[in-house]
Design a protein around this motif. Structure first.
Motif, short mmCIF file in Angstrom:
data_model
loop_
_atom_site.label_atom_id
_atom_site.label_comp_id
_atom_site.label_asym_id
_atom_site.label_seq_id
_atom_site.Cartn_x
_atom_site.Cartn_y
_atom_site.Cartn_z
N HIS A 73 -118.77 -113.61 65.31
CA HIS A 73 -117.99 -113.44 66.54
C HIS A 73 -116.51 -113.20 66.30
CE1 HIS A 73 -118.05 -117.82 65.72
NE2 HIS A 73 -116.84 -117.83 66.26
N HIS A 74 -116.06 -113.26 65.04
CA HIS A 74 -114.67 -112.90 64.74
C HIS A 74 -114.54 -111.43 64.32
CE1 HIS A 74 -113.30 -116.94 65.23
NE2 HIS A 74 -114.06 -117.40 64.26
N LEU A 75 -115.62 -110.69 64.41
CA LEU A 75 -115.62 -109.28 63.99
C LEU A 75 -116.00 -108.38 65.15
CD1 LEU A 75 -115.60 -106.99 61.83
CD2 LEU A 75 -118.02 -107.53 61.42
N THR A 76 -115.25 -107.30 65.33
CA THR A 76 -115.60 -106.21 66.22
C THR A 76 -115.63 -104.93 65.40
OG1 THR A 76 -114.55 -107.26 68.13
CG2 THR A 76 -114.95 -104.88 68.27
N THR A 77 -116.69 -104.14 65.51
CA THR A 77 -116.76 -102.89 64.78
C THR A 77 -116.65 -101.72 65.76
OG1 THR A 77 -119.18 -102.75 64.89
CG2 THR A 77 -118.22 -103.90 63.00
N ALA A 78 -116.09 -100.62 65.26
CA ALA A 78 -115.93 -99.41 66.07
C ALA A 78 -116.33 -98.20 65.23
CB ALA A 78 -114.50 -99.27 66.56
N HIS A 79 -117.30 -97.45 65.73
CA HIS A 79 -117.72 -96.21 65.07
C HIS A 79 -116.89 -95.09 65.68
CE1 HIS A 79 -120.90 -92.82 64.72
NE2 HIS A 79 -120.07 -92.80 63.69
N ASP A 80 -115.84 -94.71 64.98
CA ASP A 80 -114.92 -93.72 65.54
C ASP A 80 -114.03 -93.16 64.43
OD1 ASP A 80 -113.75 -92.19 67.56
OD2 ASP A 80 -113.64 -93.90 68.93
N ASP A 81 -113.21 -92.19 64.83
CA ASP A 81 -112.30 -91.53 63.92
C ASP A 81 -111.04 -92.36 63.72
OD1 ASP A 81 -110.72 -89.76 62.52
OD2 ASP A 81 -110.61 -88.25 64.08
N LEU A 82 -110.54 -92.32 62.53
CA LEU A 82 -109.32 -93.03 62.18
C LEU A 82 -108.17 -92.73 63.15
CD1 LEU A 82 -107.65 -94.62 60.04
CD2 LEU A 82 -107.39 -92.48 58.80
N LEU A 83 -108.03 -91.48 63.55
CA LEU A 83 -106.90 -91.09 64.41
C LEU A 83 -107.01 -91.67 65.82
CD1 LEU A 83 -106.40 -87.33 63.45
CD2 LEU A 83 -105.06 -89.31 62.71
N LEU A 84 -108.17 -92.17 66.19
CA LEU A 84 -108.37 -92.68 67.54
C LEU A 84 -108.25 -94.20 67.65
CD1 LEU A 84 -111.35 -90.40 68.66
CD2 LEU A 84 -108.91 -90.10 69.13
N PHE A 85 -107.81 -94.86 66.59
CA PHE A 85 -107.80 -96.32 66.63
C PHE A 85 -106.89 -96.89 67.74
CE2 PHE A 85 -103.86 -96.14 64.13
CZ PHE A 85 -103.19 -97.28 64.53
N PRO A 86 -105.81 -96.20 68.18
CA PRO A 86 -104.99 -96.81 69.24
C PRO A 86 -105.74 -97.09 70.53
CG PRO A 86 -103.77 -95.05 68.17
CD PRO A 86 -105.18 -94.96 67.67
N SER A 87 -106.86 -96.40 70.77
CA SER A 87 -107.62 -96.67 72.00
C SER A 87 -108.29 -98.05 71.97
CB SER A 87 -108.68 -95.58 72.21
OG SER A 87 -109.63 -95.57 71.16
#
Length: 366
Positions: free
Chosen positions: A137-151
């Motif tokens: 529960h201390h981890l969140t994963t995101a499958h996305d492009d490096l350039l989009l991390f601000p979202s």
């Protein structure tokens, strides 16, 4: 199989089902890849590199220990350690891979947003948590492009952002690097830290020095071959022909190899995978228009990965694939970090860090 991604090795153990899986973000309604180089990178990893990735670094334990030591060196210690249900500072791992940075950050008492363009790598990360005695529960994963991390990261909310393991060189241009650094500055709290790690490819190798042994054991041999865009190697050596042609014409060897983009051929026990269909590269800068700094940052390097795998009957299969990397120096990266408002604490040369440069900045402010 060489032409399809295989499940990552897990050391023979079966991962138990996690009762509290980490929160996972995906972006099914928009293109995952926005960097003009990331289709190459994602395809190269899925078709060749992911299968061997943990083995390349000497195994999970070895790399986790190395990165924990590095992060402890550059990040402030969290004292007292928060309890399991207490709020923790946010760390963002850009290009997290199978967890080489994320897991040490979790052990150092951060809550982590781990982002990667490879779903296979993210799956390996989440499956490793029980073996590290870490709650999910201390981890969140995101499958996305490096350039989009601000979202995923509101401004001034992160305590730490890391982009390690040569991920930064997967970007296509210096402007894309500038965007990541500027966005990281915006996402960090005052006093927050940005840790960048990459291999300096600004000094071209020539001749046979461009063949680099990476890892080997009794059943697998991994090596790579590097080509610097715009370099003309006129050393004919023992081959009797010029290896590069600066006129832009195809050499006889290139004609023989059939290096047209998107080509895939199988000949005997060799499978060749081109990770760069040409119709996806129409918008990539030409070498003439490419911004290249005096230090060499900004040049493209074509990385050919070659993997030999021993089969059960004693014969060997060879798999090969290529993708581009971006040459970066710690001088150029450090100078730009200062431009956007970081106080640069470290610009460590690669000789002392396994050939990898490390640049660390602190967001100025209160």
């Amino acid at each position: 199989m060489c032409d399809a991604a295989q499940p990552l090795p897990t050391g023979g153990h079966q991962h138990p089902q996690q009762p509290r899986p980490p929160l996972t973000f995906t972006s099914p309604t928009r293109p995952i890849l926005t960097s003009s180089n990331y289709l190459q990178v994602q395809t190269h990893y899925a078709r060749l590199l992911t299968e061997h990735y943990i083995w390349l670094f000497g195994g999970f334990a070895t790399k986790l220990a190395q990165n924990r030591t590095l992060l402890q060196r550059y990040l402030p210690k969290i004292t007292p350690p928060p309890g399991d249900d207490e709020e923790r500072p946010l760390a963002v791992d850009l290009g997290c891979g199978p967890g080489f940075q994320t897991i040490p950050l979790l052990h150092l008492h951060y809550t982590v947003l781990a982002l990667d363009a490879s779903p296979q790598m993210l799956a390996e990360l989440t499956s490793e948590l029980p073996h590290q005695n870490l709650p999910s529960h201390h981890l969140t994963t995101a499958h996305d492009d490096l350039l989009l991390f601000p979202s995923y990261v509101p401004d001034a909310t992160a305590a730490v952002i890391v982009c390690m393991g040569d991920t930064l060189s997967h970007l296509a241009t210096l402007n894309e690097v500038r965007k990541v650094v500027a966005d990281a500055h915006a996402a960090l709290k005052p006093g927050g830290r940005l840790v960048l790690q990459f291999r300096d490819l600004t000094r071209p190798l020539r001749g046979t020095d461009r063949f680099v042994p990476v890892q080997s054991d009794s059943s697998t041999i991994f090596t790579c071959f590097l080509e610097w865009e715009g370099e003309c190697d006129v050393d004919t050596g023992d081959a009797g022909y010029v290896e590069g042609d600066c006129t832009g014409k195809r050499t006889p060897q290139q004609e023989f190899n059939g290096l047209a983009a998107g080509n895939q051929k199988t000949n005997g026990n060799t499978t060749s995978i081109n990770a760069s269909p040409h119709h996806h590269q129409a918008h990539v800068e030409s070498s003439a228009a490419r911004e290249i700094a005096p230090c060499g940052s900004g040049r493209r390097v074509k990385v050919h990965d070659l993997v030999y795998v021993r089969k059960g009957n004693g014969t060997w299969d060879m798999c090969k694939s290529w993708y581009h990397k971006l040459a970066l120096s710690s001088e150029w990266v450090g100078n730009y970090m200062r431009e956007v408002g970081f106080d640069v604490l470290a610009e460590d040369e690669g000789e002392s860090l396994g050939g990898m440069e490390v640049v660390v900045g602190v967001k100025v402010g209160s």
